[in-house]
Design an enzyme around this catalytic site. Structure first.
Site, mmCIF file in Angstrom:
data_model
loop_
_atom_site.group_PDB
_atom_site.id
_atom_site.type_symbol
_atom_site.label_atom_id
_atom_site.label_comp_id
_atom_site.label_asym_id
_atom_site.label_seq_id
_atom_site.Cartn_x
_atom_site.Cartn_y
_atom_site.Cartn_z
ATOM 1 N N MET A 94 0.848 -1.192 0.000
ATOM 2 C CA MET A 94 0.000 0.000 0.000
ATOM 3 C C MET A 94 0.884 1.242 0.000
ATOM 4 O O MET A 94 1.645 1.456 0.945
ATOM 5 C CB MET A 94 -0.903 0.016 1.231
ATOM 6 C CG MET A 94 -1.895 -1.123 1.293
ATOM 7 S SD MET A 94 -2.918 -1.035 2.783
ATOM 8 C CE MET A 94 -1.746 -1.628 4.007
ATOM 9 N N GLY A 181 1.316 4.289 4.566
ATOM 10 C CA GLY A 181 2.140 3.429 3.725
ATOM 11 C C GLY A 181 2.576 2.153 4.406
ATOM 12 O O GLY A 181 3.114 2.201 5.500
ATOM 13 N N SER A 182 2.352 1.010 3.784
ATOM 14 C CA SER A 182 2.598 -0.245 4.486
ATOM 15 C C SER A 182 2.337 -1.436 3.568
ATOM 16 O O SER A 182 2.253 -1.294 2.355
ATOM 17 C CB SER A 182 1.694 -0.320 5.716
ATOM 18 O OG SER A 182 0.414 0.183 5.402
ATOM 19 N N ARG A 183 2.150 -2.630 4.167
ATOM 20 C CA ARG A 183 1.847 -3.821 3.383
ATOM 21 C C ARG A 183 1.033 -4.792 4.229
ATOM 22 O O ARG A 183 1.030 -4.734 5.462
ATOM 23 C CB ARG A 183 3.125 -4.494 2.884
ATOM 24 C CG ARG A 183 3.947 -5.123 3.972
ATOM 25 C CD ARG A 183 5.297 -5.596 3.445
ATOM 26 N NE ARG A 183 5.226 -6.837 2.688
ATOM 27 C CZ ARG A 183 6.154 -7.229 1.822
ATOM 28 N NH1 ARG A 183 7.200 -6.473 1.577
ATOM 29 N NH2 ARG A 183 6.040 -8.376 1.192
#
Length: 212
Positions: A94, A181-183
């Protein structure tokens, strides 16, 4: 529509921008303009980041939905994660511009919730799967189990997860978010057939990630 997970952050950013703009009034007009523009853009970005559009889950059975908006980074077979059998790892990245509200990928009972502290490597770096701070979640519907993790990134240092161990959850419902922001990494059982490939885009609660 904005997510309630971001209300406190939005209020703080609004007050900070208001204070900066008010303090800028002591400067000449030509000096005020870039300050007001900067604070205005910061506030607009914050509101945009915490948007929470309505999503409608597909009316289909035996599906696993994407829990996050973003791009598929990885689809990979691996051994021993679920009952010692071969499973499939799927990673969704993301960016700060994606919707960051996470949604339930499978209807069932929450069987695992484990917070693990860690580092804050860039989320697109696959080392972040093992090294970064994350919330590990498991959902079992009596037929299959799906394990997935909300993983912090370099900018994303705040995981929100409102699930409770033992509660029953419904496919497509909101359950949390990862800020800035990440996953999300999923481990799917052997019976699941992944339908997407690396590079393809996902929409949380709508994109069918796999069938079983």
């Amino acid at each position: 529509m904005f997510t309630s997970y971001g209300y406190s952050t939005m209020i703080k950013v609004f007050l900070l921008c208001l204070a900066i703009s008010a303090a800028a009034l002591i400067f000449p007009l030509w000096a005020q303009i870039p300050i007001h523009l900067t604070t205005g853009l910061a506030l607009l970005f914050t509101l945009y980041f915490f948007r929470d559009p309505k999503r409608v889950a597909p009316d289909e059975k035996r599906i696993i939905l994407a829990p996050a908006d973003g791009k598929i980074l990885l689809v990979q077979k691996q051994n021993g994660n679920i009952a010692g059998k071969t499973s499939t790892l799927v990673s969704i990245f993301m960016s700060p511009l994606n919707v960051h509200v996470n949604r339930v990928p499978l209807s069932g009972k929450v069987t695992r919730l484990h917070y693990r502290p860690g580092q804050f490597l860039m989320a697109f770096d696959n080392r972040s799967m093992e090294s970064n701070e994350k919330m590990e979640i498991g959902i079992n519907n009596g037929e299959i189990e799906v394990q997935f993790s909300q993983v912090s990134g370099f900018l994303a240092r705040r995981i929100v997860c409102q699930l409770q161990k033992g509660e029953n959850v419904k496919l497509g419902n909101r359950f949390g978010m990862i800020k800035f922001g990440s996953r999300v990494d999923l481990i799917l059982p052997p019976s699941a057939t992944v339908l997407l490939q690396p590079g393809q885009r996902t929409r949380a609660g709508e994109t069918i990630l796999a069938r079983y």
